[in-house]
Design a protein around this motif. Structure first.
Motif, short mmCIF file in Angstrom:
data_model
loop_
_atom_site.label_atom_id
_atom_site.label_comp_id
_atom_site.label_asym_id
_atom_site.label_seq_id
_atom_site.Cartn_x
_atom_site.Cartn_y
_atom_site.Cartn_z
N ALA A 187 0.84 -1.21 0.00
CA ALA A 187 0.00 0.00 0.00
C ALA A 187 0.86 1.25 0.00
N ASN A 188 1.93 1.22 0.78
CA ASN A 188 2.81 2.40 0.82
C ASN A 188 3.50 2.63 -0.53
N ASP A 192 -5.31 -1.27 3.97
CA ASP A 192 -4.92 -0.04 3.28
C ASP A 192 -4.67 -0.39 1.81
N LEU A 193 -5.22 0.39 0.90
CA LEU A 193 -5.03 0.14 -0.53
C LEU A 193 -4.15 1.23 -1.15
N GLY A 194 -3.49 2.02 -0.31
CA GLY A 194 -2.67 3.12 -0.83
C GLY A 194 -3.50 4.36 -1.12
N GLU A 195 -4.75 4.35 -0.69
CA GLU A 195 -5.65 5.47 -0.99
C GLU A 195 -5.26 6.72 -0.20
N GLY A 242 -13.22 -13.82 -5.64
CA GLY A 242 -13.45 -15.27 -5.53
C GLY A 242 -13.61 -15.74 -4.10
N GLY A 243 -14.30 -14.97 -3.26
CA GLY A 243 -14.58 -15.40 -1.89
C GLY A 243 -13.94 -14.51 -0.85
N THR A 244 -12.86 -13.85 -1.20
CA THR A 244 -12.20 -12.99 -0.21
C THR A 244 -13.07 -11.76 0.08
N CYS A 245 -13.10 -11.40 1.36
CA CYS A 245 -14.10 -10.46 1.87
C CYS A 245 -13.70 -9.00 1.76
N HIS A 246 -12.58 -8.72 1.09
CA HIS A 246 -12.07 -7.34 1.01
C HIS A 246 -11.11 -7.27 -0.17
N LEU A 247 -10.81 -6.07 -0.62
CA LEU A 247 -9.70 -5.87 -1.56
C LEU A 247 -8.42 -5.70 -0.73
N ASP A 248 -7.28 -6.15 -1.27
CA ASP A 248 -6.01 -5.83 -0.63
C ASP A 248 -5.11 -5.10 -1.63
N ALA A 249 -3.98 -4.60 -1.13
CA ALA A 249 -3.13 -3.73 -1.96
C ALA A 249 -2.56 -4.47 -3.17
N ARG A 250 -2.28 -5.77 -3.02
CA ARG A 250 -1.76 -6.54 -4.15
C ARG A 250 -2.78 -6.61 -5.28
#
Lengths: 225, 225
Positions: free
Chosen positions: A18-19, A129-132, A89-97
């Motif tokens: 994210a950073n 954190d998504l870098g937002e 595909g099932g994951t409950c959130h977005l991540d930075a990757r």
């Protein structure tokens, strides 16, 4: 007992990515916003109205997350701006990757505003954190005034609360002032826009907020260049 | 790459505890139901109307999960049945250990129907068995018809969908048939009750469903004793 270190490891990997994203966004003068809400609070409709209001020359791009289906991307692509669906595909959130991969074949030079629509979930996205530059929480008036107290993390971490579906107010037992008071108990500096994608209540205020943040991102870049 | 085995380990620990709970529920002829929905879909109001309809002699107990606050337990305690709040402190779902701890100082002999109100989240609770006989998913008509396709796991695993807030139907762009068709695309045998806690639409049908399931639990126990 191995749960905590494991979660810390995931979070710190996410934090690093994210950073790195945040640094790239800063370098390119991109304002990145991460929109979070319960399922069905009206994020996609709000984004439709937002894209509709932009001139075709605006350098806006959108990543939209979902467990399954690309329904939202289909809806949002109609406005001509680049839109990519991230299906978890099932994951409950977005991540930075996921964001990093989503951006891989886009030229950052062509983007000035990057809108991310997170998976519909008031809990888990608050930890990633998504870098937002800022999180925005969307709460609809059908969900009850107590939600900021029951899901404090996301309200604490969001700069703006869009209080959505105001058109339904006459039909639901919801006291706007009480919801806003609850949001500010969790986060005293919370900015709030009362909004309806049907009546366009709050549309100008929301676009002014966006515009103000975009100018800040540009100014910040100008200072550091 | 260590993510998958770790999750499997948590899930299998949870599975063991859930199976032990299920065996205890079976032994005592308890029907346990696990109610899942987005935040603000009306689970608590549906439970209020349900408890209200029961005679004081009914052996009903309720565990209600939340990230923060005991608002729901306060609302539900008014009806005189045992109600316990499980505050997860950030965790996005209930797990079987929380249920085990929640039951620790209750006599199972005094319970015939155990209702569990999960944390408001359409994603994560679908992965955690609580030893229940059935999951029930509550979807409100303000959330959009596409939710069964976007969050298929919980719709696949639920025996009943309560389509809630039917009183708001005239005010929202929601096609009931399309939502029901989507639910049955994910889960062809899905039972559906159209419901409103305001107008009491569907109340009789919901209570009949509950009653039918309670009788089945009793019969099942009688056969095995």
């Amino acid at each position: 007992m191995d749960r905590v270190p494991f979660q810390q490891k995931i979070l710190s990997e996410n934090e690093r990515t994210a950073n790195a994203l945040r640094a790239r966004f800063h370098e390119h003068g991109i304002l990145c916003l991460n929109m979070v809400s319960s399922p069905g609070s009206g994020k996609t409709s709000l984004l439709e109205r937002t894209l509709e209001s932009f001139a075709p020359s605006e350098r806006v791009a959108l990543l939209t997350g979902d467990i399954q289906t690309d329904n939202d991307a289909v809806r949002l692509r109609r406005f001509g701006f680049p839109v990519k669906q991230i299906t978890t595909g099932g994951t409950c959130h977005l991540d930075a990757r996921m964001i990093e991969r989503g951006l891989a074949d886009w030229r950052l030079e062509d983007i000035e505003l990057l809108l991310i629509e997170n998976v519909g979930n008031l809990v888990c996205p608050s930890s990633y954190d998504l870098g937002e530059a800022a999180k925005i929480v969307v709460l609809s008036v059908t969900e009850g005034e107590d939600k900021p107290l029951k899901y404090p993390a996301i309200f604490f971490k969001s700069e703006l609360m869009v209080l959505n579906k105001m058109d339904l107010l006459p039909h639901v037992p919801f006291v706007v002032e009480s919801a806003e008071e609850n949001a500010r108990r969790v986060h005293p500096a919370m900015e709030i826009v009362r909004s309806s994608s049907l009546t366009l209540e709050g549309a100008q205020e929301w676009l002014r907020w966006l515009d103000h943040r975009r100018r800040s991102a540009r100014d910040l870049r100008a200072v550091s260049v």
